[in-house]
Scaffold this active site. Structure first.
Site, PDB file in Angstrom:
ATOM      1  N   ASP A 199      72.203  15.592  15.762  1.00 37.04           N
ATOM      2  CA  ASP A 199      73.063  16.209  16.767  1.00 37.04           C
ATOM      3  C   ASP A 199      73.731  15.088  17.546  1.00 37.04           C
ATOM      4  O   ASP A 199      73.187  13.987  17.654  1.00 37.04           O
ATOM      5  CB  ASP A 199      72.227  17.088  17.711  1.00 37.04           C
ATOM      6  CG  ASP A 199      73.091  18.110  18.432  1.00 37.04           C
ATOM      7  OD1 ASP A 199      73.047  19.297  18.048  1.00 37.04           O
ATOM      8  OD2 ASP A 199      73.821  17.722  19.378  1.00 37.04           O
ATOM      9  N   LYS A 233      69.094  15.872  23.535  1.00 32.86           N
ATOM     10  CA  LYS A 233      68.516  16.953  22.736  1.00 32.86           C
ATOM     11  C   LYS A 233      67.603  16.365  21.660  1.00 32.86           C
ATOM     12  O   LYS A 233      66.467  16.804  21.465  1.00 32.86           O
ATOM     13  CB  LYS A 233      69.667  17.719  22.081  1.00 32.86           C
ATOM     14  CG  LYS A 233      69.360  19.128  21.729  1.00 32.86           C
ATOM     15  CD  LYS A 233      70.586  19.836  21.194  1.00 32.86           C
ATOM     16  CE  LYS A 233      70.856  21.109  21.940  1.00 32.86           C
ATOM     17  NZ  LYS A 233      71.866  21.965  21.368  1.00 32.86           N
ATOM     18  N   PHE A 282      72.832  34.662   9.320  1.00 27.41           N
ATOM     19  CA  PHE A 282      72.710  35.999   9.921  1.00 27.41           C
ATOM     20  C   PHE A 282      71.506  36.122  10.848  1.00 27.41           C
ATOM     21  O   PHE A 282      71.146  37.222  11.247  1.00 27.41           O
ATOM     22  CB  PHE A 282      72.619  37.067   8.823  1.00 27.41           C
ATOM     23  CG  PHE A 282      73.869  37.165   7.997  1.00 27.41           C
ATOM     24  CD1 PHE A 282      74.958  37.893   8.464  1.00 27.41           C
ATOM     25  CD2 PHE A 282      73.981  36.514   6.784  1.00 27.41           C
ATOM     26  CE1 PHE A 282      76.136  37.963   7.727  1.00 27.41           C
ATOM     27  CE2 PHE A 282      75.153  36.581   6.038  1.00 27.41           C
ATOM     28  CZ  PHE A 282      76.227  37.310   6.511  1.00 27.41           C
ATOM     29  N   PHE A 330      70.939  48.551  16.231  1.00 23.78           N
ATOM     30  CA  PHE A 330      72.193  48.432  16.997  1.00 23.78           C
ATOM     31  C   PHE A 330      72.686  49.774  17.531  1.00 23.78           C
ATOM     32  O   PHE A 330      73.876  50.002  17.664  1.00 23.78           O
ATOM     33  CB  PHE A 330      73.289  47.718  16.170  1.00 23.78           C
ATOM     34  CG  PHE A 330      73.101  46.221  16.189  1.00 23.78           C
ATOM     35  CD1 PHE A 330      72.047  45.635  15.508  1.00 23.78           C
ATOM     36  CD2 PHE A 330      73.945  45.404  16.921  1.00 23.78           C
ATOM     37  CE1 PHE A 330      71.830  44.265  15.558  1.00 23.78           C
ATOM     38  CE2 PHE A 330      73.739  44.029  16.976  1.00 23.78           C
ATOM     39  CZ  PHE A 330      72.672  43.464  16.285  1.00 23.78           C
ATOM     40  N   LEU A 331      71.733  50.664  17.814  1.00 24.98           N
ATOM     41  CA  LEU A 331      72.101  51.940  18.422  1.00 24.98           C
ATOM     42  C   LEU A 331      71.416  52.086  19.777  1.00 24.98           C
ATOM     43  O   LEU A 331      71.027  53.179  20.159  1.00 24.98           O
ATOM     44  CB  LEU A 331      71.729  53.105  17.495  1.00 24.98           C
ATOM     45  CG  LEU A 331      72.666  53.367  16.314  1.00 24.98           C
ATOM     46  CD1 LEU A 331      72.195  54.564  15.511  1.00 24.98           C
ATOM     47  CD2 LEU A 331      74.113  53.586  16.751  1.00 24.98           C
ATOM     48  N   GLY A 360      77.067  41.039  23.998  1.00 25.72           N
ATOM     49  CA  GLY A 360      77.413  39.705  24.494  1.00 25.72           C
ATOM     50  C   GLY A 360      76.856  38.658  23.547  1.00 25.72           C
ATOM     51  O   GLY A 360      76.599  38.932  22.380  1.00 25.72           O
ATOM     52  N   CYS A 409      77.960  35.188  19.587  1.00 23.73           N
ATOM     53  CA  CYS A 409      78.537  35.600  18.299  1.00 23.73           C
ATOM     54  C   CYS A 409      79.480  36.806  18.387  1.00 23.73           C
ATOM     55  O   CYS A 409      80.661  36.687  18.088  1.00 23.73           O
ATOM     56  CB  CYS A 409      77.421  35.890  17.309  1.00 23.73           C
ATOM     57  SG  CYS A 409      76.499  34.406  16.858  1.00 23.73           S
ATOM     58  N   ARG A 463      75.318  32.860  26.907  1.00 19.23           N
ATOM     59  CA  ARG A 463      76.739  32.817  26.561  1.00 19.23           C
ATOM     60  C   ARG A 463      77.298  34.242  26.508  1.00 19.23           C
ATOM     61  O   ARG A 463      76.766  35.101  25.835  1.00 19.23           O
ATOM     62  CB  ARG A 463      76.931  32.121  25.199  1.00 19.23           C
ATOM     63  CG  ARG A 463      76.653  30.645  25.235  1.00 19.23           C
ATOM     64  CD  ARG A 463      76.782  30.013  23.870  1.00 19.23           C
ATOM     65  NE  ARG A 463      75.708  30.381  22.977  1.00 19.23           N
ATOM     66  CZ  ARG A 463      75.551  29.881  21.746  1.00 19.23           C
ATOM     67  NH1 ARG A 463      76.413  29.024  21.268  1.00 19.23           N
ATOM     68  NH2 ARG A 463      74.542  30.251  20.997  1.00 19.23           N
TER      69      ARG A 463
HETATM   70  N1  LIG Z   1      73.383  31.651  17.703  1.00 25.59           N
HETATM   71  C1  LIG Z   1      73.332  32.582  16.769  1.00 25.59           C
HETATM   72  O1  LIG Z   1      72.607  33.578  16.884  1.00 25.59           O
HETATM   73  C2  LIG Z   1      74.173  32.450  15.523  1.00 25.59           C
HETATM   74  C3  LIG Z   1      73.888  33.280  14.431  1.00 25.59           C
HETATM   75  C4  LIG Z   1      74.646  33.155  13.280  1.00 25.59           C
HETATM   76  C5  LIG Z   1      75.677  32.229  13.229  1.00 25.59           C
HETATM   77  N2  LIG Z   1      75.946  31.447  14.312  1.00 25.59           N
HETATM   78  C6  LIG Z   1      77.032  30.464  14.194  1.00 25.59           C
HETATM   79  O2  LIG Z   1      76.425  29.194  13.936  1.00 25.59           O
HETATM   80  C7  LIG Z   1      77.175  28.160  14.583  1.00 25.59           C
HETATM   81  C8  LIG Z   1      76.273  27.396  15.532  1.00 25.59           C
HETATM   82  O3  LIG Z   1      75.862  28.299  16.532  1.00 25.59           O
HETATM   83  P1  LIG Z   1      74.730  27.909  17.600  1.00 25.59           P
HETATM   84  O4  LIG Z   1      74.478  29.130  18.384  1.00 25.59           O
HETATM   85  O5  LIG Z   1      73.616  27.234  16.897  1.00 25.59           O
HETATM   86  O6  LIG Z   1      75.555  26.846  18.468  1.00 25.59           O
HETATM   87  P2  LIG Z   1      74.974  25.808  19.541  1.00 25.59           P
HETATM   88  O7  LIG Z   1      76.077  25.555  20.485  1.00 25.59           O
HETATM   89  O8  LIG Z   1      73.646  26.282  20.032  1.00 25.59           O
HETATM   90  O9  LIG Z   1      74.704  24.486  18.683  1.00 25.59           O
HETATM   91  C9  LIG Z   1      75.697  23.681  18.130  1.00 25.59           C
HETATM   92  C10 LIG Z   1      75.160  22.257  18.109  1.00 25.59           C
HETATM   93  O10 LIG Z   1      76.081  21.453  17.386  1.00 25.59           O
HETATM   94  C11 LIG Z   1      76.119  20.177  18.010  1.00 25.59           C
HETATM   95  N3  LIG Z   1      77.347  19.492  17.608  1.00 25.59           N
HETATM   96  C12 LIG Z   1      78.616  19.804  17.907  1.00 25.59           C
HETATM   97  N4  LIG Z   1      79.467  18.914  17.357  1.00 25.59           N
HETATM   98  C13 LIG Z   1      78.699  18.029  16.675  1.00 25.59           C
HETATM   99  C14 LIG Z   1      78.985  16.869  15.904  1.00 25.59           C
HETATM  100  N5  LIG Z   1      80.235  16.461  15.710  1.00 25.59           N
HETATM  101  N6  LIG Z   1      77.956  16.194  15.369  1.00 25.59           N
HETATM  102  C15 LIG Z   1      76.679  16.589  15.559  1.00 25.59           C
HETATM  103  N7  LIG Z   1      76.350  17.681  16.287  1.00 25.59           N
HETATM  104  C16 LIG Z   1      77.343  18.376  16.839  1.00 25.59           C
HETATM  105  C17 LIG Z   1      76.062  20.499  19.488  1.00 25.59           C
HETATM  106  O11 LIG Z   1      75.674  19.374  20.250  1.00 25.59           O
HETATM  107  C18 LIG Z   1      75.035  21.636  19.510  1.00 25.59           C
HETATM  108  O12 LIG Z   1      73.725  21.139  19.699  1.00 25.59           O
HETATM  109  C19 LIG Z   1      78.342  28.845  15.254  1.00 25.59           C
HETATM  110  O13 LIG Z   1      79.440  28.827  14.399  1.00 25.59           O
HETATM  111  C20 LIG Z   1      77.850  30.265  15.433  1.00 25.59           C
HETATM  112  O14 LIG Z   1      78.903  31.200  15.494  1.00 25.59           O
HETATM  113  C21 LIG Z   1      75.200  31.522  15.438  1.00 25.59           C
END
Ligand SMILES: NC(=O)c1ccc[n+]([C@@H]2O[C@H](COP(=O)([O-])OP(=O)(O)OC[C@H]3O[C@@H](n4cnc5c(N)ncnc54)[C@H](O)[C@@H]3O)[C@@H](O)[C@H]2O)c1
Length: 430
Positions: A30, A35, A151, A249-250, A257, A260, A327
């Site tokens: 990361d 972190k 997912f 989801f019902l 919110g 996603c 978020r």
């Molecule tokens: N949170 C969910 O429930 C969920 C579920 C399915 C899909 N997603 C998708 O997965 C993706 C990630 O979601 P998330 O909730 O884990 O996001 P998040 O913001 O919690 O985590 C993203 C991480 O990526 C790191 N990052 C960003 N740019 C970087 C780089 N250039 N090099 C290294 N690290 C980098 C950030 O520091 C952060 O720790 C999104 O596209 C989201 O839509 C999320």
């Protein structure tokens, strides 16, 4: 296999820990040094059930490592990109700079056949663009870009990893398919769905937009029940038992919110507009959900409009239970509306206070538990469905509140129990 996960967020961290639990050798990187340092100490950076034990176990076994360097690409068989793709309101589409930045940065380290998996939720056509970026920077690179959308649900992410309903794999490359199948081989139950990369990218957005629609449907049904009689809980239960509909989801509430559904619905609707295929349904869902959040704030105030300098005990800040994720949390938006109207608000959440504090700052007071929040309150609002809110000591609460009013946005309070102690309990859709 050697796996490199890029992005240690809700998705990346869960994947890294769980793939190492499956026996793979995983490095998770990361860009946030803090972190990585926290994770190296075996401490979680997000709140997620059952992830802490697996993190410590796999760090000890040395199957799981954390780092900040892209150089780790050189040893990886599979590179999984799970960086954030937030919605950019000015561009009206996902901000995918992080994805493209990673694509550029990994290129020079690809020195053997490597599979680049896009796990982040992205606009259709992104895998093609990533492939082009890598090819342009390193024409000799031997690689495949594959779309495997994620997912998992925050709050049950570990369970979801080990028990996926399906694993969507978007690729035309047989070699990539074989390697990815090997990657998931240790998973007991799995169902692969093979598609083109475009279809795979769309499946994610379509799924989340459909789920948002389902939530909004039951929310409107709740409003309808309030007007005509009936109990939305019973209606949802009766509907959900039909296999074509399903029970998930019902559950009615103050609106969907999180990181996603709000952005994925917006991304799909705006892309639809751009290409001349309007998603009128999704646009109505987005608008309805935004209005719902505002109307829940107005409703909260209406319960205490006759009380001078009313104090609100606001319970639940995360966008749903089981996570610290705030978020686009309806709870946070509602609190912001209440503060803007000059109302005194004391908040409590079992896991999300730290994240909420970065938005709400000093505009509210923070309680250590439900009882501290309820002290001298004129209304208790339940905005997140935390399990512990279901078994409160109403006798104790009845002695410490100022007015015995409850607004149960999530239908989690035992109304009969609260009534015994003189509370008026307003629910949603019943
Ligand atoms: N949170 C969910 O429930 C969920 C579920 C399915 C899909 N997603 C998708 O997965 C993706 C990630 O979601 P998330 O909730 O884990 O996001 P998040 O913001 O919690 O985590 C993203 C991480 O990526 C790191 N990052 C960003 N740019 C970087 C780089 N250039 N090099 C290294 N690290 C980098 C950030 O520091 C952060 O720790 C999104 O596209 C989201 O839509 C999320």
């Amino acid at each position: 296999m050697n796996i490199l996960v890029i992005g240690a967020g809700y998705v990346g961290l869960t994947m890294a820990v769980c793939f190492s639990e499956l026996g793979h050798s995983v490095i998770c990187i990361d860009k946030q040094k803090n972190k990585i340092n926290t994770l190296l100490k075996g401490k979680l950076t997000t709140f997620e059930k059952n992830l802490d034990k697996l993190l410590i176990k796999n760090l000890k076994s040395k199957r799981l490592k954390f780092d900040i360097s892209m150089k780790n690409v050189a040893n990886a068989d599979v590179v999984m990109i799970s960086v954030g793709t937030p919605f950019d309101d000015s561009l009206n589409r996902y901000d995918q700079n992080a994805i493209y930045c990673v694509a550029k940065n990994i290129t020079k380290f690809i020195n053997k056949y490597t599979i680049i998996v896009i796990k982040s939720t992205v606009e259709v056509g992104t895998c093609d663009r990533v492939e082009q970026i890598i090819k342009e920077a390193n024409p000799k690179a031997d690689f495949d870009v594959v779309s495997i959308p994620e997912f998992l649900r925050e709050g049950s992410a570990v369970y979801d990893f080990f028990n996926p309903d399906r694993i969507i794999m978007g690729t035309e490359s047989q070699h990539a398919k074989d390697v990815i199948k090997k990657l998931y081989k240790p998973l007991k139950k799995k169902k692969f769905v093979f598609t083109s990369r475009c279809s795979s990218e769309l499946i994610k957005c379509a799924s989340n937009s459909f789920l948002a629609t389902k939530i909004h449907f039951i929310n409107e049904m709740a409003d309808f029940c309030e007007k005509v009689g009936g109990n939305v809980y019973d209606v949802a239960h009766g509907m959900g038992l039909d296999k074509r509909i399903g029970v998930e989801f019902l559950k009615t509430g103050p609106g969907y919110g999180g990181g996603c559904l709000p952005k994925d619905t917006k991304a799909l609707a705006s892309l639809g507009k751009r290409v001349g295929a309007n998603f009128n349904l999704i646009e109505a869902v987005i608008c309805g959900n935004e209005n719902r959040i505002k109307s829940f704030a107005t409703k909260t105030l209406s319960f205490v409009e006759n009380i001078k300098n009313a104090k609100i005990a606001f319970l639940g800040l995360a966008f749903k239970s089981g996570t610290d994720d705030c978020r686009f949390s309806p709870a946070i938006d509602i609190v912001l509306h209440l503060i803007n109207k000059g109302t005194k608000v004391c908040v409590y959440d079992p896991a999300a206070t730290k994240n909420a504090r970065s938005v709400l700052k000093t505009k509210v007071s923070y309680a250590k538990n439900e009882y501290e929040a309820a002290k001298d309150a004129d209304i208790m609002v339940f905005a997140t469905e935390w399990k512990q809110f279901r078994s409160l000591d109403w006798a104790k609460l009845s002695k410490i509140v100022n007015s015995k009013i409850i607004f149960d946005m999530r239908n989690i309070v035992d109304r009969q129990e609260a009534l015994k102690y003189g509370f008026e309990c307003y629910k949603t859709g019943c």
